[in-house]
Design a protein around this motif. Structure first.
Motif, PDB file in Angstrom:
ATOM      1  N   MET A   1      39.361  35.949  34.002  1.00 57.37           N
ATOM      2  CA  MET A   1      40.408  34.969  34.229  1.00 57.37           C
ATOM      3  C   MET A   1      41.239  35.417  35.409  1.00 57.37           C
ATOM      4  O   MET A   1      41.515  36.599  35.561  1.00 57.37           O
ATOM      5  N   ARG A   2      41.626  34.470  36.229  1.00 62.37           N
ATOM      6  CA  ARG A   2      42.518  34.763  37.363  1.00 62.37           C
ATOM      7  C   ARG A   2      43.877  34.115  37.101  1.00 62.37           C
ATOM      8  O   ARG A   2      43.952  32.955  36.706  1.00 62.37           O
ATOM      9  N   ILE A   3      44.929  34.899  37.351  1.00 57.92           N
ATOM     10  CA  ILE A   3      46.298  34.451  37.113  1.00 57.92           C
ATOM     11  C   ILE A   3      47.116  34.731  38.359  1.00 57.92           C
ATOM     12  O   ILE A   3      47.098  35.854  38.880  1.00 57.92           O
ATOM     13  N   SER A  27      43.354  39.657  38.218  1.00 58.68           N
ATOM     14  CA  SER A  27      42.092  39.414  37.534  1.00 58.68           C
ATOM     15  C   SER A  27      42.196  40.060  36.161  1.00 58.68           C
ATOM     16  O   SER A  27      42.638  41.208  36.050  1.00 58.68           O
ATOM     17  N   GLU A  29      40.048  40.810  32.582  1.00 57.92           N
ATOM     18  CA  GLU A  29      38.792  40.845  31.828  1.00 57.92           C
ATOM     19  C   GLU A  29      39.124  41.192  30.386  1.00 57.92           C
ATOM     20  O   GLU A  29      40.018  42.015  30.144  1.00 57.92           O
ATOM     21  N   VAL A  62      42.788  29.885  40.371  1.00 57.12           N
ATOM     22  CA  VAL A  62      43.416  30.488  39.193  1.00 57.12           C
ATOM     23  C   VAL A  62      43.436  29.525  38.013  1.00 57.12           C
ATOM     24  O   VAL A  62      43.381  28.305  38.191  1.00 57.12           O
ATOM     25  N   GLU A  63      43.512  30.098  36.821  1.00 64.04           N
ATOM     26  CA  GLU A  63      43.615  29.292  35.604  1.00 64.04           C
ATOM     27  C   GLU A  63      45.055  29.134  35.145  1.00 64.04           C
ATOM     28  O   GLU A  63      45.388  28.193  34.433  1.00 64.04           O
ATOM     29  N   LEU A 101      48.825  37.408  28.578  1.00 59.69           N
ATOM     30  CA  LEU A 101      47.510  37.551  27.961  1.00 59.69           C
ATOM     31  C   LEU A 101      47.588  37.948  26.485  1.00 59.69           C
ATOM     32  O   LEU A 101      46.731  37.569  25.690  1.00 59.69           O
TER      33      LEU A 101
END
Length: 130
Positions: A1-3, A27, A29, A62-63, A101
């Motif tokens: 996921m990219r934030i 990033s 994981e 990004v998400e 997260l």
């Protein structure tokens, strides 16, 4: 996921996300602490406030995007791009991502609704009728 984290000085989580030009991309994981992947510095015409909503944009990768403030217009524009906007009072970018997260991200700081609504087309705090 990219934030992405709005960070005008590349040190702190900052606000006015629609006009922000600097972002730290993290990033993440599963099972790993988030790591800084890169930094983005947008041209003035690339701010979400100014950018063509139909054109590709550097933040499309990004998400989620974390900032200390963002108006309703920004939140809507990012949602149209498939990006969730998260507002927080946390000032440390890496901690903000880790807390996001883990579901423990600090709530946004109180703000001046009249000023924020004028400057950013409304806020996303959910307070009051907008």
């Amino acid at each position: 996921m990219r934030i992405a984290v709005a960070s005008q000085n590349f040190e702190d989580v900052t606000g006015h996300a629609g006009m922000a030009r600097r972002f730290i991309i993290f990033s993440a994981e599963p099972g790993q602490p988030p790591r800084e992947a890169k930094r983005i510095e947008l041209a003035k015409d690339q701010t979400i406030h100014s950018a063509d909503p139909e054109a590709d944009h550097p933040l499309d990768e990004v998400e989620a995007l974390i900032a200390s403030s963002a108006g309703g217009g920004f939140v809507s524009r990012m949602a149209q791009r498939g990006v969730m906007t998260v507002i927080t009072s946390e000032t440390n970018p890496a901690k903000a991502v880790a807390d996001f997260l883990s579901g423990k991200l600090a709530a946004p700081a109180p703000h001046d609704h009249d000023r924020d609504h004028e400057e950013e087309g409304g806020c996303c705090c959910g307070a009051g009728a907008h």
